[in-house]
Design a protein around this motif. Structure first.
Motif: not given
Length: 606
Positions: A151-157, A159-175
């Protein structure tokens, strides 16, 4: 090809540096020119092509041989030769790197500073996270971990908490924005768990329009969050432009109040629509972050790059190989969230900046049957036949070919005028402005038959004939697009207003970020232009129910896959493409190639 500024710069170096060789002076002028064209540097091995006012390629130039040209530059006292992340001599006005890319010193420094800062934050692991509380929050906000795949949204979350940098890329409507709202919730809950003050969150976007959309999206997302009211209240839903956040000097737009000596008072900075942020502005913003602050870049790496020099998000996400996670990071993600990542092929690689990048791939706006989704995916993949098939199938998308050269097809002209006329017949100015924001004509060029200027004149003329717009004087009924930041008026590049009467006087109505109204005298406005039609570049950060995209008749280096993808994905409901099948194919087959050394600094040898 060269502006007076470019040639003056080269002649100045000739006088001050004692350099008379024409190939060196030409390279200096091109280094200046390419910054204006969106490149960070001049690539000696790939000189630019010439285009006319409508973006058409014209006669080729017999450039000097690349190796001989680079050798001349290396022997010039105007040029410092550097490799990798090495520093320059601090004196030479031009920098030549190991890839034979020639930079103005200022842009070389921006690139070096940004690469160093991103790489450092990308390797940083935050030790202050309560994993048990994080797992509980993830399950509550995202549901149980998926067993069928990440669940890439979950992975992004995570990543954002555990790292100093988080890059989240996605097209329209990907949340993307909903994911960020949950990330802010988790960070606030971590602070409550430790009985600490709530983190200071800073939300920014490159334009006023994008900032308003981010504010609206965060405000909407907050309503559905499964968390306490105290946590919801700690999440801001008011974003600002990057210029406003940094404290831009009204008299000098390149000077800012905040920098490394006067950092922002924040614990996290979120940059939405990061693909629109140029190298210089991104470097200045990152430079103004306090060392402890987290940084989140949010955007669509496949969209058009910034209008100014650089393609930062594209360079950051372009690792040069299929994206994979390190074994160490995959294990940490599993421990933090019970979410398994695909196995890394190189199990020996330590957790690094690769692991800070997450791409969201599932669109919740465009389902498998969506015409816009099908068309956008085909364009992005470079499959012209599939794009034409999607347009033929309909489902909210269509292609109308001009019947006569140089003339807008009658059905497209009627469609545009009918939509705008319906908007201007709304009984109140605020309703007219909202209705006008639901439809837009997007052009590749400013000039030419199907450019912004011609289309604005055409639509204005038709609406004048309908009695809905005043052509001269008051110009009531005309939407206006602000084209330059004016912090004193709190108006920013990309803001859209409507000329209308109020209490018997002509005023311009703008919406405020919180949904309110602002009425300003037309004489007070910063530089602006009519906005029935706008360039695709100007439309970034905006969404419309309906979009009409006008492709030029002749092949153009400006009309690329990225431009077409960006234009199509501005639409929520329907897209009408006006152009020939050949023009569509040419666009899909052409990619943007921006010269920059940022990608090499981040990923070479990684």
């Amino acid at each position: 090809m060269l502006s007076p500024l470019d040639t003056h710069f080269a002649r100045m170096l000739e006088r001050l540096g004692g350099e008379s060789r024409p190939e060196v002076l030409l390279a200096a002028a091109l280094a200046s020119r390419q910054v204006g064209e969106g490149d960070v540097c001049f690539d000696v091995a790939h000189p630019p092509s010439l285009v006319d006012g409508e973006g058409r390629a014209i006669e080729a130039v017999a450039w000097p041989a690349a190796e001989a040209w680079a050798a001349a530059l290396r022997s010039s006292r105007l040029v410092a030769v550097v490799t990798g992340g090495a520093d320059d001599d601090g004196r030479s006005p031009l920098i030549l790197d190991g890839g034979n890319r020639l930079y103005l010193r200022r842009y070389w420094r921006f690139q070096q500073q940004l690469a160093h800062a991103l790489a450092g934050r990308g390797r940083e692991i935050r030790p202050d996270v309560n994993l048990a509380a994080l797992r509980d929050g993830l399950d509550r906000l995202f549901g149980p971990p998926a067993s069928s795949g990440p669940d890439w949204q979950r992975v992004a979350a995570v990543t954002a908490l555990l790292r100093g940098l988080c890059v989240i890329s996605g097209g329209p409507g990907t949340g993307k924005t909903f994911t960020v709202a949950k990330i802010l919730t988790l960070l606030a809950e971590q602070a409550h768990e430790r009985a600490e003050s709530v983190p200071r969150f800073t939300l920014v976007a490159p334009t006023g329009k994008a900032a308003a959309r981010l504010s609206e999206a965060i405000g909407t997302a907050k309503k559905g969050l499964r968390c306490s009211d105290a946590v919801k209240q700690s999440i801001p839903d008011l974003a600002s432009t990057i210029h406003r956040c940094l404290g831009a000097d009204p008299e000098n737009g390149s000077r800012f109040r905040h920098d490394e000596n006067h950092p922002l008072a924040t614990d996290l900075v979120l940059i939405d629509e990061a693909s629109m942020v140029d190298l210089a502005l991104m470097a200045r913003l990152v430079r103004a972050l306090p060392p402890h602050a987290r940084l989140i870049l949010l955007g669509d790496k496949d969209q058009l790059a910034s209008v100014a020099a650089g393609a930062v998000l594209g360079d950051v996400c372009n690792t040069g190989a299929p994206h994979e996670y390190s074994a160490a990071w995959a294990e940490m993600v599993y421990r933090a969230s019970r979410q398994r990542l695909p196995a890394a092929r190189d199990a020996s690689r330590a957790a690094g900046m690769h692991d800070a990048i997450v791409e969201l791939v599932t669109s919740h706006r465009y389902d498998a049957q969506s015409g816009i989704g099908h068309l956008a995916r085909a364009i992005n993949a470079g499959r012209a036949d599939e794009a034409l098939a999607a347009l033929a199938a309909g489902q909210g998308v269509s292609l109308v070919e001009p019947r006569r050269q140089g003339k807008l097809a009658d059905e497209v002209r009627r469609r545009i005028v009918e939509r705008y006329a319906a908007a201007l017949r709304e009984p109140e100015a605020r309703l007219q402005l909202s209705a006008l924001e639901s439809v837009r004509v997007l052009c590749a060029h400013r000039h030419g038959t199907f450019g912004v200027e011609a289309m604005n004149d055409l639509v204005t003329g038709d609406l004048v004939a309908e009695g809905l717009v005043m052509r001269a004087g008051a110009r009531t009924g005309t939407p206006l697009l602000v084209t330059r930041n004016d912090p004193s008026l709190r108006l920013y590049n990309g803001d859209v207003g409507l000329v209308a009467e109020r209490d018997g006087e002509v005023r311009v109505l703008f919406r405020t970020p919180d949904g309110g109204e602002r009425w300003l005298s037309p004489s007070r406005l910063p530089p602006h232009e009519t906005a029935f039609a706008m360039t695709v570049h100007k439309s970034q950060g905006s969404e419309f129910d309906e979009v009409v995209v006008l492709l030029p008749e002749q092949p153009s280096p400006v009309v690329t896959r990225e431009l077409l993808y960006t234009a199509v994905t501005r639409a929520r409901g329907t897209v009408c493409l006006h152009g020939t099948r050949e023009a569509l194919r040419n666009a899909i087959e052409r990619r943007i190639q921006r010269s920059s050394g940022l990608r090499d600094l981040l990923w070479q040898g990684a």
